[in-house]
Design a protein around this motif. Structure first.
Motif, mmCIF file in Angstrom:
data_model
loop_
_atom_site.group_PDB
_atom_site.id
_atom_site.type_symbol
_atom_site.label_atom_id
_atom_site.label_comp_id
_atom_site.label_asym_id
_atom_site.label_seq_id
_atom_site.Cartn_x
_atom_site.Cartn_y
_atom_site.Cartn_z
ATOM 1 N N PRO A 110 8.318 3.908 -4.346
ATOM 2 C CA PRO A 110 8.032 2.896 -3.319
ATOM 3 C C PRO A 110 7.253 3.484 -2.155
ATOM 4 O O PRO A 110 7.409 4.656 -1.798
ATOM 5 N N SER A 111 6.432 2.662 -1.554
ATOM 6 C CA SER A 111 5.688 3.054 -0.364
ATOM 7 C C SER A 111 6.635 3.281 0.807
ATOM 8 O O SER A 111 7.700 2.649 0.899
ATOM 9 N N GLU A 112 6.246 4.158 1.710
ATOM 10 C CA GLU A 112 7.036 4.358 2.928
ATOM 11 C C GLU A 112 7.016 3.122 3.819
ATOM 12 O O GLU A 112 7.837 2.986 4.728
ATOM 13 N N HIS A 113 6.083 2.203 3.552
ATOM 14 C CA HIS A 113 5.975 0.982 4.348
ATOM 15 C C HIS A 113 6.715 -0.206 3.722
ATOM 16 O O HIS A 113 6.696 -1.301 4.258
ATOM 17 N N ARG A 114 7.351 0.025 2.595
ATOM 18 C CA ARG A 114 8.115 -1.039 1.925
ATOM 19 C C ARG A 114 9.505 -1.133 2.550
ATOM 20 O O ARG A 114 10.178 -0.119 2.734
ATOM 21 N N VAL A 115 9.935 -2.345 2.883
ATOM 22 C CA VAL A 115 11.244 -2.585 3.493
ATOM 23 C C VAL A 115 11.975 -3.673 2.701
ATOM 24 O O VAL A 115 11.382 -4.384 1.889
ATOM 25 N N PRO A 150 0.828 -1.211 0.000
ATOM 26 C CA PRO A 150 0.000 0.000 0.000
ATOM 27 C C PRO A 150 0.864 1.263 0.000
ATOM 28 O O PRO A 150 1.794 1.397 0.790
ATOM 29 N N GLY A 151 0.538 2.167 -0.921
ATOM 30 C CA GLY A 151 1.327 3.390 -1.091
ATOM 31 C C GLY A 151 2.286 3.322 -2.264
ATOM 32 O O GLY A 151 2.793 4.354 -2.718
ATOM 33 N N ASP A 152 2.559 2.113 -2.779
ATOM 34 C CA ASP A 152 3.404 1.979 -3.965
ATOM 35 C C ASP A 152 2.749 2.642 -5.176
ATOM 36 O O ASP A 152 1.556 2.450 -5.429
ATOM 37 N N LEU A 153 3.525 3.415 -5.944
ATOM 38 C CA LEU A 153 3.109 3.856 -7.268
ATOM 39 C C LEU A 153 3.821 2.946 -8.264
ATOM 40 O O LEU A 153 5.062 2.912 -8.306
ATOM 41 N N LEU A 154 3.065 2.204 -9.050
ATOM 42 C CA LEU A 154 3.626 1.132 -9.868
ATOM 43 C C LEU A 154 3.279 1.292 -11.340
ATOM 44 O O LEU A 154 2.215 1.816 -11.680
ATOM 45 N N ARG A 155 4.171 0.806 -12.176
ATOM 46 C CA ARG A 155 3.833 0.554 -13.575
ATOM 47 C C ARG A 155 3.630 -0.954 -13.691
ATOM 48 O O ARG A 155 4.524 -1.739 -13.346
ATOM 49 N N VAL A 156 2.458 -1.363 -14.140
ATOM 50 C CA VAL A 156 2.115 -2.781 -14.165
ATOM 51 C C VAL A 156 1.620 -3.190 -15.547
ATOM 52 O O VAL A 156 1.219 -2.343 -16.358
ATOM 53 N N GLN A 157 1.652 -4.495 -15.763
ATOM 54 C CA GLN A 157 1.070 -5.061 -16.980
ATOM 55 C C GLN A 157 -0.063 -5.988 -16.582
ATOM 56 O O GLN A 157 0.110 -6.839 -15.702
ATOM 57 N N ILE A 158 -1.213 -5.810 -17.223
ATOM 58 C CA ILE A 158 -2.362 -6.654 -16.920
ATOM 59 C C ILE A 158 -2.086 -8.080 -17.401
ATOM 60 O O ILE A 158 -1.732 -8.294 -18.567
ATOM 61 N N VAL A 159 -2.209 -9.042 -16.484
ATOM 62 C CA VAL A 159 -2.021 -10.455 -16.816
ATOM 63 C C VAL A 159 -3.331 -11.053 -17.310
ATOM 64 O O VAL A 159 -3.384 -11.760 -18.319
ATOM 65 N N LYS A 160 -4.396 -10.727 -16.598
ATOM 66 C CA LYS A 160 -5.708 -11.270 -16.939
ATOM 67 C C LYS A 160 -6.776 -10.296 -16.469
ATOM 68 O O LYS A 160 -6.684 -9.740 -15.370
ATOM 69 N N ALA A 161 -7.772 -10.093 -17.286
ATOM 70 C CA ALA A 161 -8.880 -9.214 -16.911
ATOM 71 C C ALA A 161 -10.197 -9.923 -17.191
ATOM 72 O O ALA A 161 -10.362 -10.585 -18.221
ATOM 73 N N ASN A 162 -11.108 -9.817 -16.235
ATOM 74 C CA ASN A 162 -12.453 -10.337 -16.462
ATOM 75 C C ASN A 162 -13.476 -9.260 -16.118
ATOM 76 O O ASN A 162 -13.121 -8.086 -15.972
ATOM 77 N N LYS A 163 -14.702 -9.659 -15.960
ATOM 78 C CA LYS A 163 -15.784 -8.690 -15.779
ATOM 79 C C LYS A 163 -15.649 -7.884 -14.488
ATOM 80 O O LYS A 163 -15.981 -6.683 -14.464
ATOM 81 N N ASN A 164 -15.151 -8.541 -13.429
ATOM 82 C CA ASN A 164 -15.181 -7.909 -12.110
ATOM 83 C C ASN A 164 -13.841 -7.370 -11.622
ATOM 84 O O ASN A 164 -13.792 -6.468 -10.803
ATOM 85 N N PHE A 165 -12.733 -7.948 -12.088
ATOM 86 C CA PHE A 165 -11.423 -7.515 -11.608
ATOM 87 C C PHE A 165 -10.341 -7.971 -12.586
ATOM 88 O O PHE A 165 -10.583 -8.765 -13.499
ATOM 89 N N ALA A 166 -9.126 -7.461 -12.341
ATOM 90 C CA ALA A 166 -7.972 -7.866 -13.144
ATOM 91 C C ALA A 166 -6.814 -8.196 -12.224
ATOM 92 O O ALA A 166 -6.753 -7.743 -11.075
ATOM 93 N N THR A 167 -5.879 -9.006 -12.734
ATOM 94 C CA THR A 167 -4.619 -9.258 -12.036
ATOM 95 C C THR A 167 -3.497 -8.680 -12.881
ATOM 96 O O THR A 167 -3.588 -8.626 -14.114
ATOM 97 N N ALA A 168 -2.448 -8.225 -12.203
ATOM 98 C CA ALA A 168 -1.352 -7.570 -12.919
ATOM 99 C C ALA A 168 -0.022 -7.920 -12.272
ATOM 100 O O ALA A 168 0.038 -8.317 -11.111
ATOM 101 N N ARG A 169 1.054 -7.764 -13.056
ATOM 102 C CA ARG A 169 2.400 -7.968 -12.522
ATOM 103 C C ARG A 169 3.164 -6.658 -12.580
ATOM 104 O O ARG A 169 2.911 -5.792 -13.445
ATOM 105 N N ILE A 170 4.087 -6.501 -11.644
ATOM 106 C CA ILE A 170 4.844 -5.255 -11.552
ATOM 107 C C ILE A 170 5.920 -5.209 -12.632
ATOM 108 O O ILE A 170 6.722 -6.140 -12.761
#
Length: 446
Positions: A62-67, A36-56
């Motif tokens: 980076p988020s301030e919470h990323r370690v 949470p808080g990451d600003l990412l460039r992603v590529q959609i792996v799969k998209a359907n009617k309700n949601f999509a999955t993506a890879r970074i």
């Protein structure tokens, strides 16, 4: 939005199963390995009617919470999901996951921390395989989302002795490893169960899971020879599992050498645990979990420890309860439970072996009533019929669950039978993963 699209997005929160969630014009996109808080460039792996999955593709900001993950094999191993997330922030995300699973209808306090966040895991189940050409043995964990084994020589969330024993298996096992595609090969898994209480180096039980229903004499001799050189394992058993299945253990165990069980000590309580018996893998956090359950038990009360295993909860509350009744379906766990009640000098207890649902029905028919029921079912939760029967024999259910989603479903069923959920407390039994243990306290109002 379609597969292959490239877009920039900001992650809002983490979700159960581990992925981060972002919204693109209100459309949900799940991104593994995001914080949470990451600003990412992603590529959609799969998209359907309700949601999509993506890879970074790229972490733009980076988020301030990323370690930085503390494990050098984090990216190759699929066991820890959130090592890249600050621990305290991960606990806040787990609290949010519980709240959302329960639709914000109940009090959900902050998740209780695990006293240990490294070297906390005292049970490890490693799949075993071979390299294609050299037939070198691989002992480790599956890469996330696959059955490809990552050879793990060092794991910071388990005791160092586990690394040494697994390395001994890797270097000295000569009878071949299981191939999931062909169904051939002998050694499927190497499983270790250790004790946090032992000060000895040799304090772990090794179970070799074999793709066979028996051992031939030459195999037995070779295994005995193999075990003589394994001084770090205090005992060894064979489990026979010839079925083509993802289930690790088969039904048949055979003790081969050394100790048949380990002794775990948590505060003032002691537990005998056999290789096939269930017990919490994180003993330091188990004390936190057990205390959370105990605070809902009234003095001099009668307690039904449903799906009671080796007696973990029943024994923990035995010093304030008047009587403990334990029901368990595993014969070996029942054997351990009886030993553990004696070991802890519990004065009033009963232990029943058999089908839990049928035993609960018998209690109901006989009008046997309990002040409290401690309910610790499998990850899949309880059958509706089980919950309905239990609601007839108690006014108090303390429900321990490792799945917030099935917990939410079962709480609704119990509420339909007149019980009211007061609180749901999260306990972090599994640091650096999305897994979370919950204790729901349900009572019937007068």
């Amino acid at each position: 939005m379609k597969g292959g699209d490239i877009l920039d997005l900001k992650v809002e929160k983490l979700t159960y199963k581990g992925a981060g969630l972002a919204k693109v014009e209100g459309f949900a996109v799940f991104v593994k390995g995001s914080c949470p808080g990451d600003l990412l460039r992603v590529q959609i792996v799969k998209a359907n009617k309700n949601f999509a999955t993506a890879r970074i593709l790229e972490i733009l900001e980076p988020s301030e919470h990323r370690v930085k993950p503390f494990c050098p094999l984090f990216n190759a191993c699929g066991s820890c999901h959130w090592q890249f997330v600050d621990y305290d922030f991960a606990l806040l995300q787990k609290q949010l996951i519980i709240k959302e699973a329960l639709r914000g209808e109940y009090s959900v306090p902050p998740v209780l921390k695990s006293p240990k966040t490294q070297e906390y895991r005292f049970k490890a189940q490693c799949p075993v395989g071979e390299t294609k050409v050299s037939k070198r043995l691989l002992v480790g964990y599956f890469k996330e989302g696959s059955h490809e084994i990552t050879d793990i020589k060092y794991c910071p969330i388990q005791p160092r002795v586990f690394d040494e024993i697994f390395d001994y298996v890797r270097k000295n096992w000569t009878l071949g490893a299981y191939n999931e595609k062909t169904g051939k090969g002998l050694l499927r898994h190497a499983v270790l169960r250790g004790s946090s209480a032992s000060k000895k180096e040799s304090s772990a039980l090794l179970t070799l899971v074999l793709n066979s229903d028996k051992l031939f004499q030459k195999q037995r001799e070779e295994i005995e020879k193999f075990l003589k050189g394994a001084p770090l394992a205090s005992g060894c058993s064979i489990n026979y599992n010839p079925k083509k299945t993802n289930t690790i253990f088969g039904d048949k165990f055979e003790h081969i050498s050394g100790a048949e069980h380990i002794l775990e000590k948590i505060k003032s309580k002691s537990y005998i645990i056999s290789p096939q018996s269930f017990f919490q893998i994180n003993p330091s956090a188990a004390a936190v979990l057990f205390d959370e359950v105990k605070k809902h038990i009234k003095q001099d009360s009668s307690v039904l420890d449903a799906y009671g295993g080796v007696g973990a909860f029943g024994i923990w509350v035995s010093d304030i309860a008047k009587n403990i009744v334990l029901v368990e379906e595993s014969e070996q766990a029942v054997k351990n439970a009886k030993e553990n009640f004696k070991l802890n000098e519990c004065k009033s207890y009963e232990v029943f072996l058999g089908n839990a649902k049928e035993r609960f029905k018998e209690f109901s028919r006989n009008k046997r009533f309990f002040d409290h029921v401690i309910l610790d079912p499998p990850r899949s939760g309880c059958e509706r019929e089980v919950l309905e029967v239990l609601s007839t024999i108690t006014n108090s259910v303390i429900y321990v669950s490792c799945n917030p989603q099935t917990l939410a479903r079962d709480v609704k069923i119990l509420e339909g039978k007149g019980l009211e959920c007061e609180t749901v407390q999260g306990v972090d039994m599994f640091p650096h993963t999305y897994h979370i243990e919950c204790v729901a306290n349900l009572v019937r109002r007068a």
